[in-house]
Design a protein around this motif. Sequence first.
Motif, PDB file in Angstrom:
ATOM      1  N   SER A  10      21.421  93.142  18.169  1.00 40.43           N
ATOM      2  CA  SER A  10      20.973  92.076  19.058  1.00 40.43           C
ATOM      3  C   SER A  10      22.011  90.973  19.022  1.00 40.43           C
ATOM      4  CB  SER A  10      19.604  91.542  18.610  1.00 40.43           C
ATOM      5  OG  SER A  10      19.684  91.069  17.273  1.00 40.43           O
ATOM      6  N   ASP A  11      22.249  90.349  20.162  1.00 40.07           N
ATOM      7  CA  ASP A  11      23.223  89.273  20.225  1.00 40.07           C
ATOM      8  C   ASP A  11      22.778  88.118  19.330  1.00 40.07           C
ATOM      9  OD1 ASP A  11      24.859  90.576  22.108  1.00 40.07           O
ATOM     10  OD2 ASP A  11      23.545  89.952  23.734  1.00 40.07           O
ATOM     11  N   LYS A  12      23.700  87.592  18.549  1.00 41.99           N
ATOM     12  CA  LYS A  12      23.384  86.506  17.621  1.00 41.99           C
ATOM     13  C   LYS A  12      23.486  85.146  18.313  1.00 41.99           C
ATOM     14  CE  LYS A  12      25.087  86.711  13.440  1.00 41.99           C
ATOM     15  NZ  LYS A  12      26.041  86.855  12.330  1.00 41.99           N
TER      16      LYS A  12
ATOM     17  N   LEU B 136      29.064  95.879  14.344  1.00 48.99           N
ATOM     18  CA  LEU B 136      29.499  95.049  13.228  1.00 48.99           C
ATOM     19  C   LEU B 136      30.427  93.916  13.657  1.00 48.99           C
ATOM     20  CD1 LEU B 136      30.304  97.932  10.701  1.00 48.99           C
ATOM     21  CD2 LEU B 136      28.219  96.546  10.807  1.00 48.99           C
ATOM     22  N   ILE B 137      30.916  93.946  14.884  1.00 45.67           N
ATOM     23  CA  ILE B 137      31.911  92.982  15.351  1.00 45.67           C
ATOM     24  C   ILE B 137      31.235  91.868  16.140  1.00 45.67           C
ATOM     25  CG2 ILE B 137      33.982  92.638  16.765  1.00 45.67           C
ATOM     26  CD1 ILE B 137      34.663  94.365  14.464  1.00 45.67           C
ATOM     27  N   GLU B 138      31.604  90.629  15.838  1.00 42.46           N
ATOM     28  CA  GLU B 138      31.150  89.470  16.610  1.00 42.46           C
ATOM     29  C   GLU B 138      32.355  88.827  17.284  1.00 42.46           C
ATOM     30  OE1 GLU B 138      28.093  89.165  16.952  1.00 42.46           O
ATOM     31  OE2 GLU B 138      27.181  90.022  15.152  1.00 42.46           O
ATOM     32  N   THR B 139      32.095  88.174  18.422  1.00 40.78           N
ATOM     33  CA  THR B 139      33.170  87.555  19.197  1.00 40.78           C
ATOM     34  C   THR B 139      32.860  86.083  19.447  1.00 40.78           C
ATOM     35  OG1 THR B 139      33.663  89.653  20.312  1.00 40.78           O
ATOM     36  CG2 THR B 139      34.478  87.641  21.350  1.00 40.78           C
ATOM     37  N   PHE B 140      33.820  85.239  19.119  1.00 40.08           N
ATOM     38  CA  PHE B 140      33.730  83.804  19.377  1.00 40.08           C
ATOM     39  C   PHE B 140      34.948  83.382  20.189  1.00 40.08           C
ATOM     40  CE2 PHE B 140      31.489  84.710  15.470  1.00 40.08           C
ATOM     41  CZ  PHE B 140      30.321  83.957  15.563  1.00 40.08           C
ATOM     42  N   ILE B 141      34.770  82.358  21.004  1.00 39.78           N
ATOM     43  CA  ILE B 141      35.878  81.859  21.827  1.00 39.78           C
ATOM     44  C   ILE B 141      35.934  80.342  21.709  1.00 39.78           C
ATOM     45  CG2 ILE B 141      36.928  81.788  24.113  1.00 39.78           C
ATOM     46  CD1 ILE B 141      35.276  84.242  24.862  1.00 39.78           C
ATOM     47  N   ALA B 142      37.084  79.840  21.279  1.00 36.23           N
ATOM     48  CA  ALA B 142      37.335  78.404  21.272  1.00 36.23           C
ATOM     49  C   ALA B 142      38.001  78.047  22.597  1.00 36.23           C
ATOM     50  CB  ALA B 142      38.219  78.016  20.095  1.00 36.23           C
TER      51      ALA B 142
ATOM     52  N   PRO C 187      27.633  90.171  24.247  1.00 40.48           N
ATOM     53  CA  PRO C 187      28.001  91.248  25.174  1.00 40.48           C
ATOM     54  C   PRO C 187      26.810  91.922  25.836  1.00 40.48           C
ATOM     55  CG  PRO C 187      28.365  91.918  22.896  1.00 40.48           C
ATOM     56  CD  PRO C 187      28.038  90.472  22.862  1.00 40.48           C
ATOM     57  N   LYS C 188      25.701  92.025  25.134  1.00 42.41           N
ATOM     58  CA  LYS C 188      24.542  92.685  25.742  1.00 42.41           C
ATOM     59  C   LYS C 188      23.925  91.823  26.840  1.00 42.41           C
ATOM     60  CE  LYS C 188      23.152  95.952  22.185  1.00 42.41           C
ATOM     61  NZ  LYS C 188      24.497  96.042  21.623  1.00 42.41           N
ATOM     62  N   ALA C 189      23.804  90.540  26.581  1.00 34.23           N
ATOM     63  CA  ALA C 189      23.265  89.628  27.596  1.00 34.23           C
ATOM     64  C   ALA C 189      24.320  89.236  28.621  1.00 34.23           C
ATOM     65  CB  ALA C 189      22.706  88.381  26.925  1.00 34.23           C
ATOM     66  N   GLN C 190      25.587  89.510  28.324  1.00 36.73           N
ATOM     67  CA  GLN C 190      26.711  89.134  29.184  1.00 36.73           C
ATOM     68  C   GLN C 190      26.664  87.631  29.481  1.00 36.73           C
ATOM     69  OE1 GLN C 190      28.034  91.861  32.372  1.00 36.73           O
ATOM     70  NE2 GLN C 190      26.325  93.200  31.789  1.00 36.73           N
ATOM     71  N   GLU C 191      26.776  86.854  28.394  1.00 39.13           N
ATOM     72  CA  GLU C 191      26.805  85.411  28.557  1.00 39.13           C
ATOM     73  C   GLU C 191      27.553  84.761  27.402  1.00 39.13           C
ATOM     74  OE1 GLU C 191      22.664  84.431  28.823  1.00 39.13           O
ATOM     75  OE2 GLU C 191      22.394  84.323  26.633  1.00 39.13           O
ATOM     76  N   LEU C 192      28.096  83.591  27.669  1.00 37.95           N
ATOM     77  CA  LEU C 192      28.697  82.749  26.655  1.00 37.95           C
ATOM     78  C   LEU C 192      27.679  81.719  26.217  1.00 37.95           C
ATOM     79  CD1 LEU C 192      32.195  82.195  28.314  1.00 37.95           C
ATOM     80  CD2 LEU C 192      31.798  83.378  26.142  1.00 37.95           C
ATOM     81  N   ARG C 193      27.563  81.512  24.899  1.00 36.91           N
ATOM     82  CA  ARG C 193      26.611  80.549  24.365  1.00 36.91           C
ATOM     83  C   ARG C 193      27.369  79.495  23.566  1.00 36.91           C
ATOM     84  NH1 ARG C 193      22.545  85.336  22.194  1.00 36.91           N
ATOM     85  NH2 ARG C 193      21.810  85.995  24.264  1.00 36.91           N
ATOM     86  N   GLN C 194      27.300  78.269  24.021  1.00 39.70           N
ATOM     87  CA  GLN C 194      28.068  77.208  23.369  1.00 39.70           C
ATOM     88  C   GLN C 194      27.411  76.840  22.040  1.00 39.70           C
ATOM     89  OE1 GLN C 194      28.617  73.636  25.673  1.00 39.70           O
ATOM     90  NE2 GLN C 194      30.521  73.133  24.619  1.00 39.70           N
TER      91      GLN C 194
END
Length: 509
Positions: A298-300, A377-383, A399-406
């Motif tokens: 599940s997306d964190k 096991l992989i998480e993605t963050f973007i600065a 990735p599952k919800a296809q959204e960026l969460r600030q």
Amino acid sequence: MSELPLSIAQHYHDRTKYDPDTIASKSQGLDWDNQPVPFKDYKLGTTFDLKQYFQVESETFADESATLWWRRLSRLLLSSYGLTARIATMTETPTYLRAAPSAGGLYPAEVYLISRGTPFLSPGLYNYQPQTHSLLQFWESEVWQSLQSACFWHPILENTQLAIVISAVFYRSAWRYQDRAYRRIFLDTGHLLGNIELASALNDFRPHLIGGFQDEALNRLLYLDAKTEGAIAVIGLADLLDIKQNLPTGLTALPSAICTDFRADVPDGQLLNYFHQATQIDEEITRSRQKIDLLPKSDKYNFPFCLKVPTSTLPIDWGANLEGLENTIFKRRSTRAYTGENLTLSELKALLDFTYQPHHYIEQNLDKTPDYFDLNLIETFIAVSGVDGLEEGCYYYAPKAQELRQIRFKNFRRELHFLCLGQNLGRDAAAVLFHTADLKTAIAQYGDRVYRYLHMDAGHLGQRLNLAAIYLNLGVSGIAGFFDDRVNEVLGIPVDEAALYITTLGRAR
């Protein structure tokens, strides 16, 4: 509940972190008299020239079916790991660039082809020679059963006729990066796996990734010196033009033991080989832990009041017959400097879409479910420092919800410059993408061998990101050298979350 003891993967990760207070004392000058050669030389063997098939049309040869087969194999290998540029140097030895990026241009990976025996390629062991774009057969004998045994009779190898094995020559990277080179070796292999995945789709092959194998048996099969090199990935190569080889996917990753009884006093310079030996699989541990229950991810970081930006977008159009993709593989280069100008939100969405949503590209004949070891096991963050239509700050990509969460609100250019070891790429990039993993949880699932899997998956994702950026005329550069703990501070994530890889994105200068 008592704390689990530290495993050797955690020990290695902590020992090889870069820290601003100690990095100067640990750095050492390069031994230019012992600079590694990035090619393997065999004194004996039979050479199969692949250039002739890549450069001419099939009608040139009498046997059109054979020529088509060789042409596909030639294009696959060239697009995966072939030479793409020759750069003159101050010495007599030029620098060669390859289709897959490598830290410091050191190219620790070697590519082997194992043939079961096809109408066009006799059984045996072959080494891909990038400098001449040829295959060198250094062992002519039936070896497929030995490969199957080393891979614990993986079902993918029952009907396939070819397999690629990727090995690493450790010194090629350790010469410059010492013990931390182990991280870079597997990131580089991930880049190569990304190329193999896409180049296979271009040439009607389907690569089936195998990360669980008996290391000692596979090294022995390839006549590798286990003290200096080792096999690190196997790919069963299914021919999609042969219906018998149109196979379902198989298990990509097997667990190793969790080593807690290790020597903490291994001297610097010896830690890489010591750790590699500890991540190997033997038959006994595999039989006892072969079943892996892949937990649904599940997306964190789904805070109720955080800004959420949908990233769904139209897929990148790679052109007729994916010509744009093949051309991009050959012209890919790492960006050396950015202008500091902004990206657009639509450009960032397109990059994320190609990297994380492969099922959107099935109509372009790309694999909708390419093999990874375990992306759960992989998480993605973007600065984000400069993306039109997006507030500055740190975002979690779901990735599952296809959204960026600030998750953080700030311009982090100054911090990014520092944590990237003072490289201007971090300061001037419009966005900096981080791949991380909860190392403790990953080890509990796959043992210490998961350290390999994590870095190969991060490199694989990074290569897709690379190619999408280059195709869209954007700048992109991967960074494997960074102040680890400062990454966690900037992202605001727990110390147990291990930073694996950084990819910078922006406008190339």
